[in-house]
Design an enzyme around this catalytic site. Structure first.
Site, mmCIF file in Angstrom:
data_model
loop_
_atom_site.group_PDB
_atom_site.id
_atom_site.type_symbol
_atom_site.label_atom_id
_atom_site.label_comp_id
_atom_site.label_asym_id
_atom_site.label_seq_id
_atom_site.Cartn_x
_atom_site.Cartn_y
_atom_site.Cartn_z
ATOM 1 N N CYS A 171 1.301 -13.158 5.682
ATOM 2 C CA CYS A 171 0.511 -14.357 5.373
ATOM 3 C C CYS A 171 1.043 -15.084 4.134
ATOM 4 O O CYS A 171 2.098 -15.668 4.196
ATOM 5 C CB CYS A 171 -0.975 -14.042 5.246
ATOM 6 S SG CYS A 171 -1.944 -15.572 5.294
ATOM 7 N N HIS A 189 -1.644 -11.277 10.742
ATOM 8 C CA HIS A 189 -2.223 -10.233 9.886
ATOM 9 C C HIS A 189 -2.230 -8.859 10.546
ATOM 10 O O HIS A 189 -3.283 -8.387 10.977
ATOM 11 C CB HIS A 189 -3.660 -10.618 9.501
ATOM 12 C CG HIS A 189 -3.736 -11.715 8.495
ATOM 13 N ND1 HIS A 189 -3.677 -11.483 7.135
ATOM 14 C CD2 HIS A 189 -3.839 -13.055 8.646
ATOM 15 C CE1 HIS A 189 -3.756 -12.637 6.498
ATOM 16 N NE2 HIS A 189 -3.855 -13.605 7.385
ATOM 17 N N GLU A 212 -2.334 -6.156 9.140
ATOM 18 C CA GLU A 212 -3.225 -5.244 8.392
ATOM 19 C C GLU A 212 -4.647 -5.279 8.949
ATOM 20 O O GLU A 212 -5.411 -4.338 8.744
ATOM 21 C CB GLU A 212 -3.204 -5.560 6.890
ATOM 22 C CG GLU A 212 -4.111 -6.696 6.422
ATOM 23 C CD GLU A 212 -3.537 -8.074 6.710
ATOM 24 O OE1 GLU A 212 -2.547 -8.175 7.458
ATOM 25 O OE2 GLU A 212 -4.098 -9.067 6.183
#
Ligand code: MN
Length: 234
Positions: free
Chosen positions: A107, A210, A212
């Protein structure tokens, strides 16, 4: 020995505190690495010593990159940057590259790396890049909201063996002009560069989505963490 991964700190301006999203640490841990959060400092001596202890560096999400880093004024009041992070990450990226550390950006990470290497950004997608594609989704954040095309003959294609990937999307800014040393690996269906790598380098990858948030539900997100940790441990 598991590779240690230095993770850029997240900054909460209101609470005047540093914090971490567990997904970054969990994704690294699940892939076989040991995450540590770096202190918020631009002290080159301190950062160099920590970087020497790390196999890899993770440039996290968070604040907008200051437009002053690519010679622009903020286009409107939505741009919220962190001078501390910008200054620190310039040092970390420079020292990390010098030491050929394994580097992943997520990001803000792709945005910052692109700018630090000479690229520019769309500062505010809603006013500068209207496309009808959702890039700022509502939670839950592990749900894909748009597709990217994975370009042939790129390391991401070598990893995932596919041409299209559905990804989550939660970003305010995006790559506009690509830094000369970077090459695109994935393009969103509305034409944004959403993954890049540095071809003349061991391992510098960055993605706009993303992993994560989605490493528990999405195999491709886990693969990206695993490839990152594998290189960090070499
Ligand atoms: Mn997106």
């Amino acid at each position: 020995m598991k590779p240690v991964i230095g993770v850029m700190p997240l900054v909460d301006d209101e609470r005047e505190s540093l914090w971490m999203l567990p997904g970054y640490f969990d994704g690294i841990t699940a892939a076989g690495g040991i995450p540590i959060m770096l202190p918020l400092t631009s002290d080159r001596y301190v950062l160099s010593q920590i970087i020497d202890m790390c196999g890899g560096l993770l440039f996290t999400g968070g604040h907008d990159v200051s437009p002053s880093l690519y010679g622009e004024e903020p286009v409107n009041k939505t741009i919220v940057s962190s001078k501390e992070r910008d200054t620190m990450e310039k040092v970390v990226l420079g020292e990390g590259l010098k030491r050929e550390k394994t580097i992943l950006g997520i990001c803000r990470g792709i945005q910052f790396i692109n700018v630090a290497l000479g690229g520019t950004l769309y500062q505010d997608l809603p006013t500068q890049y209207q496309s009808g594609i959702e890039h700022h989704q509502k939670p839950p954040y592990d749900i894909p909201v748009h597709e990217v095309e994975i370009l042939a003959d790129t390391p991401l294609h070598d990893l995932l063996h596919r041409e299209r990937l559905a990804v989550n999307s939660y970003h305010h800014q995006a790559v506009k002009t690509l830094a000369p040393e970077l090459k695109p690996m994935a393009i969103s269906e509305d034409g944004l560069t959403e993954a890049v790598y540095k071809p003349d380098y061991r391992f510098l990858w960055a993605v706009q989505w993303h992993p994560e948030f989605s490493h528990e539900t999405d195999p491709a997100s886990r693969e990206i963490f695993r490839r990152f940790i594998d290189f960090a441990g070499k």
